[in-house]
Motif scaffolding. Structure first.
Motif, PDB file in Angstrom:
ATOM      1  N   TYR A   1      46.353  45.755  29.069  1.00  0.00           N
ATOM      2  CA  TYR A   1      46.074  44.987  27.849  1.00  0.00           C
ATOM      3  C   TYR A   1      45.864  45.963  26.704  1.00  0.00           C
ATOM      4  N   CYS A   2      46.435  45.646  25.548  1.00  0.00           N
ATOM      5  CA  CYS A   2      46.166  46.445  24.352  1.00  0.00           C
ATOM      6  C   CYS A   2      46.086  45.515  23.151  1.00  0.00           C
ATOM      7  N   ASP A   3      45.411  45.977  22.122  1.00  0.00           N
ATOM      8  CA  ASP A   3      45.378  45.229  20.865  1.00  0.00           C
ATOM      9  C   ASP A   3      45.515  46.208  19.712  1.00  0.00           C
ATOM     10  N   GLY A   4      45.344  45.688  18.501  1.00  0.00           N
ATOM     11  CA  GLY A   4      45.554  46.532  17.325  1.00  0.00           C
ATOM     12  C   GLY A   4      44.622  47.715  17.223  1.00  0.00           C
ATOM     13  N   GLY A   5      43.512  47.714  17.975  1.00  0.00           N
ATOM     14  CA  GLY A   5      42.570  48.824  17.922  1.00  0.00           C
ATOM     15  C   GLY A   5      42.665  49.786  19.080  1.00  0.00           C
ATOM     16  N   THR A   6      43.577  49.557  20.009  1.00  0.00           N
ATOM     17  CA  THR A   6      43.647  50.385  21.213  1.00  0.00           C
ATOM     18  C   THR A   6      43.967  51.840  20.897  1.00  0.00           C
TER      19      THR A   6
ATOM     20  N   ILE B   1      45.769  42.979  12.877  1.00  0.00           N
ATOM     21  CA  ILE B   1      44.537  42.220  13.065  1.00  0.00           C
ATOM     22  C   ILE B   1      44.759  41.102  14.082  1.00  0.00           C
ATOM     23  N   ASN B   2      43.801  40.975  15.028  1.00  0.00           N
ATOM     24  CA  ASN B   2      43.825  39.886  16.007  1.00  0.00           C
ATOM     25  C   ASN B   2      45.183  39.735  16.692  1.00  0.00           C
ATOM     26  N   THR B   3      45.721  40.861  17.107  1.00  0.00           N
ATOM     27  CA  THR B   3      47.021  40.894  17.777  1.00  0.00           C
ATOM     28  C   THR B   3      46.880  41.669  19.081  1.00  0.00           C
ATOM     29  N   ALA B   4      47.440  41.119  20.142  1.00  0.00           N
ATOM     30  CA  ALA B   4      47.360  41.770  21.452  1.00  0.00           C
ATOM     31  C   ALA B   4      48.676  41.623  22.191  1.00  0.00           C
ATOM     32  N   VAL B   5      48.932  42.569  23.089  1.00  0.00           N
ATOM     33  CA  VAL B   5      50.040  42.494  24.034  1.00  0.00           C
ATOM     34  C   VAL B   5      49.473  42.800  25.410  1.00  0.00           C
ATOM     35  N   PHE B   6      49.773  41.958  26.381  1.00  0.00           N
ATOM     36  CA  PHE B   6      49.352  42.263  27.740  1.00  0.00           C
ATOM     37  C   PHE B   6      50.477  41.924  28.710  1.00  0.00           C
ATOM     38  N   SER B   7      50.449  42.597  29.842  1.00  0.00           N
ATOM     39  CA  SER B   7      51.456  42.375  30.868  1.00  0.00           C
ATOM     40  C   SER B   7      50.783  42.473  32.219  1.00  0.00           C
ATOM     41  N   VAL B   8      51.139  41.550  33.130  1.00  0.00           N
ATOM     42  CA  VAL B   8      50.439  41.481  34.406  1.00  0.00           C
ATOM     43  C   VAL B   8      51.419  41.160  35.528  1.00  0.00           C
ATOM     44  N   GLY B   9      51.217  41.809  36.671  1.00  0.00           N
ATOM     45  CA  GLY B   9      51.990  41.499  37.861  1.00  0.00           C
ATOM     46  C   GLY B   9      51.341  40.361  38.610  1.00  0.00           C
ATOM     47  N   SER B  10      52.123  39.365  38.992  1.00  0.00           N
ATOM     48  CA  SER B  10      51.557  38.176  39.633  1.00  0.00           C
ATOM     49  C   SER B  10      50.910  38.474  40.974  1.00  0.00           C
ATOM     50  N   ASP B  11      51.254  39.612  41.592  1.00  0.00           N
ATOM     51  CA  ASP B  11      50.655  39.955  42.889  1.00  0.00           C
ATOM     52  C   ASP B  11      49.280  40.582  42.755  1.00  0.00           C
ATOM     53  N   GLY B  12      48.886  40.943  41.551  1.00  0.00           N
ATOM     54  CA  GLY B  12      47.558  41.518  41.342  1.00  0.00           C
ATOM     55  C   GLY B  12      47.479  43.013  41.566  1.00  0.00           C
ATOM     56  N   THR B  13      48.602  43.644  41.935  1.00  0.00           N
ATOM     57  CA  THR B  13      48.606  45.100  42.131  1.00  0.00           C
ATOM     58  C   THR B  13      49.829  45.665  41.433  1.00  0.00           C
ATOM     59  N   ASP B  14      49.608  46.445  40.400  1.00  0.00           N
ATOM     60  CA  ASP B  14      50.675  47.006  39.583  1.00  0.00           C
ATOM     61  C   ASP B  14      50.972  48.420  40.055  1.00  0.00           C
ATOM     62  N   GLY B  15      52.115  48.592  40.706  1.00  0.00           N
ATOM     63  CA  GLY B  15      52.438  49.911  41.244  1.00  0.00           C
ATOM     64  C   GLY B  15      51.409  50.321  42.291  1.00  0.00           C
TER      65      GLY B  15
ATOM     66  N   ARG C   1      40.647  38.882  23.824  1.00  0.00           N
ATOM     67  CA  ARG C   1      40.710  39.315  25.222  1.00  0.00           C
ATOM     68  C   ARG C   1      40.356  38.162  26.167  1.00  0.00           C
ATOM     69  N   ALA C   2      39.407  37.325  25.778  1.00  0.00           N
ATOM     70  CA  ALA C   2      39.034  36.174  26.603  1.00  0.00           C
ATOM     71  C   ALA C   2      40.203  35.206  26.740  1.00  0.00           C
ATOM     72  N   ASP C   3      40.950  34.991  25.656  1.00  0.00           N
ATOM     73  CA  ASP C   3      42.135  34.138  25.730  1.00  0.00           C
ATOM     74  C   ASP C   3      43.144  34.727  26.710  1.00  0.00           C
ATOM     75  N   ALA C   4      43.347  36.032  26.628  1.00  0.00           N
ATOM     76  CA  ALA C   4      44.295  36.695  27.535  1.00  0.00           C
ATOM     77  C   ALA C   4      43.891  36.484  28.987  1.00  0.00           C
ATOM     78  N   GLU C   5      42.608  36.620  29.285  1.00  0.00           N
ATOM     79  CA  GLU C   5      42.140  36.450  30.662  1.00  0.00           C
ATOM     80  C   GLU C   5      42.385  35.017  31.152  1.00  0.00           C
ATOM     81  N   GLN C   6      42.169  34.038  30.277  1.00  0.00           N
ATOM     82  CA  GLN C   6      42.402  32.651  30.670  1.00  0.00           C
ATOM     83  C   GLN C   6      43.881  32.397  30.952  1.00  0.00           C
ATOM     84  N   ILE C   7      44.740  32.982  30.147  1.00  0.00           N
ATOM     85  CA  ILE C   7      46.184  32.813  30.337  1.00  0.00           C
ATOM     86  C   ILE C   7      46.619  33.443  31.657  1.00  0.00           C
ATOM     87  N   ILE C   8      46.088  34.608  31.946  1.00  0.00           N
ATOM     88  CA  ILE C   8      46.423  35.298  33.191  1.00  0.00           C
ATOM     89  C   ILE C   8      46.001  34.461  34.396  1.00  0.00           C
TER      90      ILE C   8
END
Length: 420
Positions: A360-365, A338-352, A9-16
């Motif tokens: 964000y979701c991962d294998g345990g969601t 294991i250790n797998t995630a999918v996330f999607s983000v709108g560049s404007d910071g407001t989704d709908g 999740r920390a990696d995802a936040e850095q990428i975002i």
């Protein structure tokens, strides 16, 4: 296992964060204005969209007193401070409201007496279709038709093809209103393929779509239009504008490029899939989950990057957005990985219509939601992804970013033995 999920999740936040930083409006405006001269005439500023404040602030910092006045309209909550000499408005998005109409009328008043030697600096970003509007039908009818377009699954090009013909400023009509003054348009693209006349419905661009194109969209989705609105579909938009110069200064491709670079910096072998993702959000989530499953046995850390803008077909009355729905749909497919995630983000910071930027979701969601008594299938049927993701720490919250260049979605497969 918990520690591994936290690192992912920390990696995802850095990428975002790295992705959104790259496409903030200031640098785009600086690049577009570098070396520009405006002669002896007046320069007035008109800005519309979710990034309007930041684009205007950058233009003012570069040009200072050379700008003799202006009008700015942005989404509620996106206006940071008043700007000197600029009339600032906040208005409705994704549906226009009375403030949209008031701001646009102020812009029309600003440009109506300009001369040949004058320049309109027109700064446009995503969200402008709702924010910059003078309807040719009643406001109530415009909102009703816009609501149908948002709910039926039409893509942004289809939506804007119809909306142009209901407006006195879209489809190049604002550029016509600026004549004989010159118009310099600087655009941040939220349209796949960066077609200028479709970005925020192209107020200062000659229109490539036709009345027949608009009628085809109406037939395809069975839209209900009043007689007045149907008459608007028969009035052609400007096809040749001689007073405009357009620069597309930022787009989803740059957003994806920044995401891919950050993935590599974090140790992931990275594959760029597309910057033209355009399908239903649930389908995109299912596809990205399939990509993850195909590479589940990898021995190296992998990332897959896709940009674009999906759509949501409304079947329920829940709360959410396309990025949240994409993530929740992917959660079903990556369950147990294991250790797998999918996330999607709108560049404007407001989704709908939410305060989340994405999901964000991962294998345990799915297991977390099952334990909370939440059925993903039912949630998706009700379009209630926001409330479901809130129960499993799956909301991505960035606050309004001040830009808008579509969305980026990423699959992460982390193999920690390489780095830890």
């Amino acid at each position: 296992m918990y520690e591994s999920r936290e690192k992912l999740r920390a990696d995802a936040e850095q990428i975002i964060q790295a992705s959104i930083r790259r496409v903030l409006p200031e640098e785009a405006v600086r690049r577009a204005l570098q070396g520009r001269t405006f002669g002896r005439g007046r320069v007035v500023l008109v800005a519309a969209g979710k990034a309007a404040w930041r684009m205007s602030d950058a233009a003012l910092s570069l040009l200072g007193d050379r700008i003799s006045g202006g009008v700015l309209v942005t989404k509620y909550g996106h206006l940071q401070t008043e700007l000197p000499g600029i009339a600032c408005f906040e208005a409705g998005h994704p549906l226009p409201d009375e403030n949209s109409f008031l701001a646009t009328q102020a812009a029309l008043e600003l440009v109506k007496d300009l001369k040949t030697e004058d320049t309109v600096l027109f700064l446009l970003s995503g969200g402008g279709s709702a924010l910059f509007e003078k309807p040719l039908v009643s406001g109530k009818e415009l909102v009703r038709i816009t609501g149908q377009l948002l709910a039926c699954g039409a893509d942004i090009t289809e939506m804007n093809t119809v909306r142009k013909r209901l407006s006195a400023v879209k489809g190049g009509r604002f550029a016509s209103a600026c004549e004989p003054a010159r118009v310099l348009g600087i655009l941040l693209s939220d349209v796949l393929g960066d077609q200028p006349d479709m970005i925020a419905s192209g107020p200062v661009c000659a229109d490539s779509s036709t009345c027949e194109d608009a009628r085809a969209v109406i037939r395809k989705y069975g839209l209900e239009l009043s007689r007045e609105a149907r008459e608007c579909m028969e009035r052609e938009t400007p096809k040749n504008l001689k007073n405009t110069e357009i620069t597309v200064a930022g787009s989803v491709r740059e957003l994806c490029r920044a995401a891919a670079e950050e993935c590599r910096r974090l140790g992931y072998e990275t594959v760029f899939l597309t910057d033209r993702l355009c399908c239903e959000a649930r389908e995109a989530g299912s596809f990205l989950a399939s990509v993850a499953k195909s590479h589940a046995d990898t021995k190296t850390s992998l990332a897959f990057v896709a940009g674009g803008e999906t759509v949501v077909r409304l079947t329920g009355r829940g709360k959410g957005g396309r990025n949240q729905e994409l993530a929740l749909s992917a959660a079903r497919g990556i369950t147990g990985l294991i250790n797998t995630a999918v996330f999607s983000v709108g560049s404007d910071g407001t989704d709908g219509p939410t305060d989340a930027a994405g999901g964000y979701c991962d294998g345990g969601t799915k297991a977390l939601l099952d334990a909370a008594g939440v059925d993903i299938y039912e949630v998706l049927a009700q379009n209630d992804s926001y409330n479901a993701l809130a129960k499993c720490n799956g909301l991505i919250l960035t606050g309004p970013s001040g830009t808008n260049v579509n969305d980026v979605a990423v699959v992460l497969i982390k193999r920690e033995t390489e780095r830890f």
